[in-house]
Design an enzyme around this catalytic site. Structure first.
Site, short mmCIF file in Angstrom:
data_model
loop_
_atom_site.label_atom_id
_atom_site.label_comp_id
_atom_site.label_asym_id
_atom_site.label_seq_id
_atom_site.Cartn_x
_atom_site.Cartn_y
_atom_site.Cartn_z
N CYS A 94 0.81 -1.22 0.00
CA CYS A 94 0.00 0.00 0.00
C CYS A 94 0.85 1.28 0.00
O CYS A 94 0.32 2.36 0.24
CB CYS A 94 -0.88 0.02 1.24
SG CYS A 94 0.11 0.20 2.74
N CYS A 115 -1.96 2.25 4.56
CA CYS A 115 -2.94 1.53 5.38
C CYS A 115 -2.90 1.98 6.83
O CYS A 115 -3.83 1.72 7.59
CB CYS A 115 -2.74 0.03 5.28
SG CYS A 115 -1.24 -0.57 6.04
N ASN A 165 6.54 4.73 20.03
CA ASN A 165 7.10 3.41 20.34
C ASN A 165 7.23 3.23 21.85
O ASN A 165 6.82 2.22 22.42
CB ASN A 165 8.47 3.29 19.65
CG ASN A 165 9.13 1.95 19.89
OD1 ASN A 165 9.44 1.62 21.02
ND2 ASN A 165 9.35 1.18 18.82
N LEU A 225 4.06 12.14 26.66
CA LEU A 225 5.52 12.01 26.65
C LEU A 225 6.03 13.13 25.77
O LEU A 225 5.58 13.27 24.62
CB LEU A 225 5.90 10.64 26.07
CG LEU A 225 7.38 10.39 25.83
CD1 LEU A 225 8.14 10.30 27.14
CD2 LEU A 225 7.58 9.09 25.05
N GLY A 275 -1.45 -27.71 -10.88
CA GLY A 275 -0.66 -28.86 -11.29
C GLY A 275 0.41 -28.55 -12.31
O GLY A 275 0.90 -29.47 -12.97
N GLU A 292 5.70 -25.94 -10.24
CA GLU A 292 5.79 -26.49 -8.89
C GLU A 292 7.08 -27.24 -8.57
O GLU A 292 7.65 -27.06 -7.49
CB GLU A 292 4.60 -27.42 -8.63
CG GLU A 292 3.29 -26.66 -8.55
CD GLU A 292 2.09 -27.58 -8.62
OE1 GLU A 292 1.39 -27.70 -7.62
OE2 GLU A 292 1.86 -28.14 -9.70
C1 LIG Z 1 5.01 -3.26 10.65
C2 LIG Z 1 5.62 -2.69 11.91
C3 LIG Z 1 6.77 -3.25 12.41
C4 LIG Z 1 7.33 -2.77 13.58
N1 LIG Z 1 8.49 -3.34 14.03
C5 LIG Z 1 9.04 -2.87 15.18
C6 LIG Z 1 10.24 -3.43 15.68
O1 LIG Z 1 10.81 -4.33 15.09
N2 LIG Z 1 10.74 -2.93 16.83
C7 LIG Z 1 10.13 -1.91 17.51
O2 LIG Z 1 10.63 -1.48 18.54
N3 LIG Z 1 9.00 -1.36 17.04
C8 LIG Z 1 8.45 -1.83 15.91
N4 LIG Z 1 7.28 -1.28 15.46
C9 LIG Z 1 6.58 -0.29 16.26
C10 LIG Z 1 6.83 1.11 15.79
O3 LIG Z 1 8.09 1.53 16.17
C11 LIG Z 1 5.75 1.95 16.41
O4 LIG Z 1 4.53 1.59 15.81
C12 LIG Z 1 5.94 3.43 16.21
O5 LIG Z 1 7.17 3.86 16.69
C13 LIG Z 1 4.83 4.15 16.93
O6 LIG Z 1 4.94 5.51 16.65
P1 LIG Z 1 3.71 6.32 16.07
O7 LIG Z 1 4.17 7.71 15.97
O8 LIG Z 1 3.20 5.72 14.85
O9 LIG Z 1 2.71 6.13 17.26
P2 LIG Z 1 1.15 6.14 17.22
O10 LIG Z 1 0.66 4.93 16.55
O11 LIG Z 1 0.64 7.43 16.73
O12 LIG Z 1 0.87 6.02 18.77
C14 LIG Z 1 1.11 4.84 19.45
C15 LIG Z 1 0.46 4.94 20.83
O13 LIG Z 1 1.17 5.87 21.63
C16 LIG Z 1 0.35 6.99 21.98
N5 LIG Z 1 1.22 8.15 21.85
C17 LIG Z 1 1.94 8.49 20.75
N6 LIG Z 1 2.72 9.55 21.05
C18 LIG Z 1 2.47 9.87 22.33
C19 LIG Z 1 2.99 10.87 23.20
N7 LIG Z 1 3.90 11.72 22.80
N8 LIG Z 1 2.52 10.91 24.44
C20 LIG Z 1 1.57 10.04 24.87
N9 LIG Z 1 1.06 9.08 24.10
C21 LIG Z 1 1.51 9.00 22.84
C22 LIG Z 1 -0.81 6.94 21.03
O14 LIG Z 1 -1.96 7.47 21.60
C23 LIG Z 1 -0.96 5.44 20.77
O15 LIG Z 1 -1.67 4.85 21.81
C24 LIG Z 1 6.71 -1.71 14.27
C25 LIG Z 1 5.56 -1.14 13.77
C26 LIG Z 1 5.00 -1.62 12.59
C27 LIG Z 1 3.74 -1.02 12.08
S1 FES Z 2 1.71 -2.48 4.60
FE1 FES Z 2 0.47 -4.17 4.00
S2 FES Z 2 -1.30 -3.14 3.32
FE2 FES Z 2 -0.17 -1.56 4.16
#
Ligand SMILES: Cc1cc2nc3c(=O)[nH]c(=O)nc-3n(C[C@H](O)[C@H](O)[C@H](O)COP(=O)(O)OP(=O)(O)OC[C@H]3O[C@@H](n4cnc5c(N)ncnc54)[C@H](O)[C@@H]3O)c2cc1C
Ligand code: FES
Ligand code: FES
Length: 1377
Positions: free
Chosen positions: A58, A80, A362, A414, A1126, A1305
């Site tokens: 996507c 997505c 994160n 945070l 097949g 296959e």
């Molecule tokens: C496919 C995929 C793979 C990933 N792999 C890894 C990995 O290998 N290792 C790893 O460590 N992480 C991994 N992640 C996690 C990724 O690092 C986090 O999804 C990302 O950092 C979250 O940040 P965001 O800004 O998108 O947060 P959001 O999705 O916007 O927020 C996440 C949560 O935190 C809250 N929030 C956000 N910011 C604040 C703030 N400043 N204060 C209070 N609450 C807040 C939001 O309300 C929500 O509940 C992965 C994510 C995805 C989608």
């Molecule tokens: S990364 Fe799989 S549909 Fe968005």
């Protein structure tokens, strides 16, 4: 500030897509960019593969403009997960925006087509945008201007650009080649087969043939009109959208206060929103607050005390900041700590997630929801602090305290995280040198990221070395571990205390790792628990081990080689970091070799012409079922499935009293018309119900269909349904094959399908010198993981008719099932399939219930109904490959010659027969690849309370081929013989082949033995075997293995229809029974039509190939289409087309001859227009029925073909595939480019089955590996670094279609070479353990898939402890390595 005041400053949502302006006055704040693009715009190239950030289908390019510095920032993001409201003022580019069939394709599209990088094409648009994003950003660097036709991109960047994108078809090599063709540092000669040049051509010629790329003519990613608008900042109307953009902490706090006072409205704080990929938003929120406009949260500050990173700073930006050096001349230890943090952060998710996912998001996920964060662990070891605000209170606390607090309230913000600076330790005494060491670790299924780790760790230590003695002590250390099944990352305090102040000796190391093993213990219920603890041990050993090693190697540059150069001389380190990344990181893939012969005899058949429609797939114009625009009034369906394996369904109700928002109906078996039947699919062995009736018989069974006004509402509503079960007085379900045997629960195998035994096994056993009796092995399942999920669209038509669009490998069977379910005559139903986004068997019978459920709902409600299954539901319902348990007894001579094999196989077929009764036939066909002397078997097809297993690429053959190899391995290890010799001894002669197969063919056709020798030569098998031995002698913690396996694979050609029509302008339409699944069927069919029609021999050099279009399959237009499966459907469709063309040629030839006499020269157009005038019938159809005696034939070379090297890391269980050599007999290949793609793609899918894909279920049989988070298919970083493929042309095969042979296959079976090379490496590790005196190792069992925990377990979970114990006890040198 009051809520209303904030709202007054706002207006509509404005953004651009592919240069087109969009303005929306009110928006549902939960709407994702993907949902908007796919449902409200004509841009359908953004595909929904997973909806959780894990597949890359996507991806779009998101561009932001900063008017202050007049700068455009371009980021790839997953649409997505991106909320539409967050793209206010941004520009979006999808692959349609790069070019198209009308205005001209972009060079990315053209090169993807020319390098044969697209098969089903579902992943291709996302791949193109990933590459485009990398190109755009490379051009912004100050690297030297590249030569014309190239970009500033490097080869490494080109490969890494697609590291987060999944492709299930190609095996990635060809995609990487298309990407690398843009790189400034590429050697074009290194790239594989393409349509632009031939190997060895002059480099200038090659460049001139590549579709041109000129950065200066590139499309503008941010349109001027939007720049003007962005100059006066605007915010979205919060009132209408419930989306708030506070622009200061103060405003944020007031807003939170105001909303909180508002009857406890549900608030969602949003940064990048990528957290939704993991924690799906199942509930609705009332208000969304976007944190990204709050300046205090987006700061990046670096000073004497460290680096402060604002909470909303994206991981990508944090990486950049951490890598940017301070102005100081000398690179301090702190800078190195920062850089190592950055390098570890690069393994988080994928580029397109890191581009929007924030550091704060994160950490908050880790704090509030126990997310297994990498960031928390690395920052913990670096002694970081966080700043939070509660109401008006600001608080600074250590990251450790922050993580240990109970989950913080939703209003707590945070603001930032601070990583302190680690000053170099002042060496106050002249007697010792002190340094800071920092290292990070991560064990995950994918080395480049896009996979959560089994465990992560980061260690910081202050160490001192006494100059006089060279002894090293730890002054202090911080050891952080996380993601191992713990609530949050932790510091291993006990270990730290133990180590602090200690001199490092073997004993101290031994004690410390024992302590780590006891401290890092996953919570109950964590998978691979012992493995995770063993990783902690391995990592600490890796960190401290070199320090002890160095006792013996003191130099002025002590610790030069620690870890990955933790501490070196300042100059060395500086030089290291100053190099651009690409110079430090080797490419993922190395040069691959392709050898094949182009057959001129049947041109254009035999030529490697590019795939039909490939550019269209790249530009996103190719239409899949879900891309068909929704008709008026369309409704959407989502299945409700059972979670119990055997229970009465008492009721199905929504949890709420009223129907959930948007829901129209709940369809179940009760809605089936009275003349109809509860049937969801059928094969020749029997039907499967569409819905459970009063009883559900397996977890994952369809119980009902929720129908709603959007797909999202249907999906949400399906989660709001409560199903009440009653299990009283019911027998327990049958969940194992043992239980099935106990209760005699089997599917009957029709006698004509049951294969015949070969020879006399008792006699063979009597002749044997040795016997292995009743050895056991187990094989698991595999999920198809087609990139396009199951989908269908059903439209009610006049007079009780229905048109159903279905993504199906067998529309004919969908057609008849729908008619039977609805009680309609078959002529009332029409099923149309244009293309399928990957099938691998999963879109055969398993697609039918989806089409049938849509048809039932459409028929019942008299409205169009469509359905696109979400990934989770798809994975739960799919069934997949058959798991099985095998018991074998084998007799053999001292020489290794096998005299008899007896097998008892219990196949877990699940609840319905599907195609399972055919499994014994398929299995025995592949099992007979060796001359076993005599072969007998008892194969039972067990009926269990699991989802019915279905055909998956190489169904039965894959497992059988592996079983055969396991037997050979067992024999070799019993005799302590080289396994390759045992294989060679037991290969068939043509005589033994005849005894085992009725379809053995002529002696000349048996190409296996010659290919067996050829692959040994071309892969330098003997030499490489020696190299492997030498490597193993010299390496304790890495071991290599090598393995060559043969494959014999029997296929059956089935009857297939074809139809060819010539239109009045001379263009040609072709219809075939076969479906284009990505396997290149249409391309081969087009080539065949061009070849067959060229028999007319018109003048004027018309390129017939360009005049031919293969059209979608329509079950009323062409009946008896059958199954596309097949491996043989391409050739049978080609033959049907050849026959139709032959008829046309026969009709046209007299006319052509007459015209030639009259006019001298006859062009194609002239001939056809005259044929129209003379009312010649220019449409011909045929039904190809293969000759009974030759419909079955053997494929080799998949067999012979592979030689592999594998490297296993004993500390982590990680396996790296270094090189694979494949030779495969395609007969006279119909299209070597297509066949090469099939061979590579199948091989990589086989690697997935054997090494990576763990399709697990819970104790009720419900699939729990139900997402991209938990199910890992191969990615570009997990395939062999080099794959050499030779297509063996075995010459003339009189009974085959133009002498060709199948290849869809069989090459999958060759992946066994990878598996057994890994096993060889593991055996080396075990022998080494044995040499350390470890006689009590766990038994060596074959386990599939050999995922990291399994490999490590076989190598010894406690190998480090055992090694150290041995080392301490040994009198030899104390060196560790
Ligand atoms: C496919 C995929 C793979 C990933 N792999 C890894 C990995 O290998 N290792 C790893 O460590 N992480 C991994 N992640 C996690 C990724 O690092 C986090 O999804 C990302 O950092 C979250 O940040 P965001 O800004 O998108 O947060 P959001 O999705 O916007 O927020 C996440 C949560 O935190 C809250 N929030 C956000 N910011 C604040 C703030 N400043 N204060 C209070 N609450 C807040 C939001 O309300 C929500 O509940 C992965 C994510 C995805 C989608
Ligand atoms: S990364 Fe799989 S549909 Fe968005
Ligand atoms: S071509 Fe990549 S998923 Fe099919």
């Amino acid at each position: 500030m009051e809520e209303e005041q904030i709202e007054r400053e706002t207006k509509s949502l404005v953004f651009a897509v592919n240069g087109q302006r969009f303005e929306l006055s009110s928006v549902d704040p939960s709407m994702t960019l993907l949902e908007f693009l796919r449902t409200r715009t004509p841009f359908k190239s953004v595909k929904l593969g997973c909806g959780e950030g894990g597949c890359g289908a996507c991806i779009v390019l998101l561009s932001k403009y900063d008017p202050v510095i007049d700068h455009v920032e371009d980021l790839t993001v997953s649409s997505c997960l991106t909320l539409l409201c967050s793209v206010n003022g941004c520009a979006i580019t999808t692959t349609e925006g790069l070019g198209n069939s009308k205005d001209g394709f972009h060079s990315i599209h053209q090169r993807f087509a020319g390098f044969h990088s697209s098969q089903c094409g579902f992943c291709t648009p996302g791949m193109c945008i990933s590459l485009f994003g990398a190109l755009v950003n490379a051009e912004k660097t100050d690297r030297p201007k590249p030569s014309p036709g190239f970009s500033k991109l490097t080869v490494v960047e080109a490969e890494k650009a697609i590291a987060g994108n999944l492709c299930r078809c190609t095996g990635y090599r060809s995609i990487a080649d298309a990407c690398k063709s843009f790189a400034a540092d590429v050697d074009l000669e290194d790239l594989g087969l393409n349509c632009f040049w031939k190997k060895g051509e002059n480099p200038d010629v090659k460049v001139s043939r590549l579709p041109s790329y000129d950065h200066n003519n590139e499309i503008c990613t941010f349109p001027e009109f939007l720049k003007c608008e962005v100059k006066s900042p605007f915010l979205l109307d919060s009132q209408k959208s419930s989306w708030y953009n506070p622009d200061s902490v103060k405003e944020l706090q007031s807003l939170l206060k105001a909303i909180k006072g508002n009857n406890g409205a549900r608030i969602k704080l949003v940064a990048g929103n990528t957290g939704m990929g993991y924690y799906k938003d199942l509930q609705q929120y009332d208000k969304y607050i976007n944190l990204c406009h709050v300046p205090e949260l987006s700061i990046i500050g670096k000073d004497r005390t460290g680096i402060e990173i604002g909470a909303t700073v994206t991981i990508s930006k944090a990486i950049k900041a951490l890598k940017t050096e301070a102005n100081g001349e000398i690179l301090s230890e702190s800078e190195m700590v920062f850089k190592k943090i950055a390098v570890q952060m690069e393994k988080i998710a994928s580029q397109f997630v890191r581009n929007t996912g924030s550091v704060g998001g994160n950490l908050m996920m880790a704090q509030r929801k126990c997310f297994p964060s990498d960031i928390a662990t690395i920052l913990l070891a670096a002694g970081s602090f966080v700043n939070i605000i509660t109401d008006t209170m600001h608080e600074k606390l250590s990251l450790e305290d922050f993580l240990e607090r109970p989950p913080l309230d939703s209003e707590i913000i945070l603001t930032s995280v601070k990583i302190p600076k680690w000053e170099p330790i002042k060496n106050e005494s002249s007697e010792k040198d002190c340094k800071i060491l920092f290292e990070t670790y991560r064990a995950a299924p994918r080395p480049l990221g896009n996979a959560l780790p089994y465990l992560n760790a980061a260690f910081l230590a202050e160490v001192c070395r006494w100059k006089s003695s060279g002894e090293i002590a730890l002054n202090k250390c911080m050891l952080a571990f996380g993601a191992y099944g713990t609530k949050h990352s932790i510091r291993a305090r006990k270990v730290e205390e133990f180590l602090t102040g200690k001199k490092l000796t073997l004993d101290v190391l031994y004690e410390s790792i024992k302590l780590v093993g006891a401290s890092v213990v996953p919570e109950d219920g964590t998978t691979s628990s012992a493995y995770r603890s063993s990783l902690a041990v391995g990592f600490l050993f890796d960190f401290l081990g070199p320090l002890i090693d160095n006792v013996a190697k003191i130099s002025n540059h002590w610790l030069d080689n620690h870890g990955s150069a933790t501490i070196s001389t300042v100059d060395e380190v500086k030089q290291n970091y100053e190099q651009p990344d690409h110079a430090k990181v080797p490419t993922l893939l190395s040069l691959s070799k392709h050898v094949f012969e182009v057959t001129k005899e049947y041109q254009p058949v035999g030529e490697p012409v590019k795939k039909s429609g490939a550019a269209l797939q790249a530009s996103g114009e190719a239409i899949f079922v879900d891309d068909i625009p929704s008709p008026m009034n369309c409704l959407y369906g989502a299945f409700i499935y059972s979670t119990k394996p055997f229970a009465k369904v008492k009721s199905i109700k929504f949890k709420s009293k009223s129907l959930p928002y948007g829901v129209s109906a709940l369809i179940s078996f009760k809605d089936i018309p009275k003349d109809g039947e509860n049937i969801g699919s059928k094969s020749i062995f029997g039907p499967e119900p569409l819905f459970a009736d009063e009883m559900t018989r397996y977890a994952g069974e369809r119980i009902a269909l929720v129908v709603a006004d959007t797909q999202k509402h249907a999906d949400v509503a399906s989660n709001l349904v409560a199903v009440h079960y009653d299990m009283e007085n019911l027998e327990p379900p049958i969940l194992t094959v043992e239980e099935a045997v106990k209760r005699s629960s089997f599917f009957e195998v029709p006698p004509f399908f049951y294969p015949k035994q070969v020879g006399d096994v008792s006699k063979g056993m009597a002749e044997a010198d040795h016997k292995i009796l009743s050895a056991k092995m187990k094989l698991g399942s595999q999920y198809y993981f087609y990139m396009e999920n199951q989908s269908a669209l059903a439209l009610p038509d006049e007079d009780n008719c229905l048109v159903v669009y279905s993504s199906s490998q067998c529309p004919e069977f969908s057609h008849s099932t729908i008619a039977r379910c609805l009680g309609l005559p078959q002529h009332n139903v029409r099923v149309i399939t244009r293309r399928v986004g990957g099938g691998f068997g999963g879109k055969a019978l398993k697609s039918i219930p989806v089409a049938t459920a849509c048809a039932l709902a459409a028929h019942t409600l008299q409205r169009p109904v469509r359905m696109y299954l979400n990934r989770k539901t798809d994975m739960i319902m799919a069934g997949g490959r058959h798991p099985m348990e095998i018991t074998y007894s084998v007799g053999f001579k001292y020489s290794g010659k096998i005299t008899a094999l007896q097998l008892d196989i219990l196949i877990n077929a699940g609840i319905s027969p599907d195609i399972s009764p055919a499994m014994p036939h398929n299995m025995v066909g592949a099992l007979k690849k060796y001359d076993w002397g005599a072969l007998s078997f008892d194969i039972k097809v067990c009926k269990t309370n699991h989802s019915s297993k279905s055909a998956m690429r190489g169904p039965g053959e894959t497992q059988a081929s592996l079983i055969a190899e396991a037997v050979i391995e067992h024999v070799a290890s019993t005799l302590s013989m080289d396994v390759d010799s045992v294989r060679s001894i037991n290969l068939h002669t043509h005589d033994s082949l005849k005894m085992f197969y009725v379809s053995s063919g002529e002696a000349l056709e048996y190409s296996l033995t010659s290919m067996w020798d050829k692959i040994a030569m071309s892969s330098s098998l003997n030499h490489r075997t020696e190299v492997v031995k030498e490597f193993n002698r010299n390496n304790v913690w890495q071991k290599r293995g090598i393995s060559r396996v043969p494959v014999v694979h029997e296929v059956i050609v089935r009857p297939t229809p074809g139809k060819v029509g010539i239109l009045s302008d001379g263009s040609v339409i072709v219809e075939v029974g076969g479906i284009e699944l990505g396997q290149g069927l249409w391309t081969k069919v087009k080539q065949m039509a061009a070849f067959a029609l060229s028999a007319i021999k018109c003048d004027g050099g018309v390129e017939l190939l360009d005049k031919i279009r293969v059209i979608q399959s329509d079950t009323l237009s062409l009946i008896q289409g059958g199954f596309t499966s097949g491996s043989t459907t391409s050739e049978s469709s080609c033959e049907a087309v050849r026959l139709s063309c032959k008829t046309l040629v026969e009709r046209l030839t007299p006319l052509k001859e007459r015209l030639q006499v009259q006019m001298g020269s006859v062009t194609w157009e002239m001939l056809i227009s005259q044929a129209y005038l003379e009312a010649l019938n220019l449409s011909a159809s045929s039904f190809f029925v293969p000759d009974l005696n030759s419909m079955q034939y053997l494929n080799y070379g998949a067999a012979v073909t592979v030689e592999k090297q594998v490297e296993v890391n004993l500390l982590t269980g990680e396996t790296t595939f270094l090189r694979s050599d494949i030779i495969y007999d395609c007969g006279k290949s119909l299209n070597p480019a297509v066949d090469l793609g099939q061979i590579e793609g199948a091989f990589v899918q086989g690697i997935g089955f054997l090494m990576l894909e763990d399709y697990t279920t819970n104790s009720d049989g419900l699939v729990v590996a139900d997402s991209t988070w938990s199910y890992k298919i191969p990615t570009i970083d997990t395939i062999p670094k080099q794959i050499n493929v030779e297509i063996h042309n075995s010459g003339h095969h009189k009974n085959r279609v133009l002498s060709s042979k199948a290849c869809g296959e069989p090459p999958l079976l060759l992946a066994a070479s990878v598996y057994f090379a890994a096993q060889a490496a593991i055996k080396e590790a075990r022998e080494q353990m044995f040499s350390w005196g470890c006689r009590d190792q766990p038994a060596f069992n074959f386990q599939v898939p050999a995922i990291m925990p399994i490999v490590k377990e076989l190598c010894g979970l406690d190998c480090v402890e055992r090694y150290l114990k041995w080392k301490i006890g040994s009198e030899t040198s104390p060196e560790l390595y």
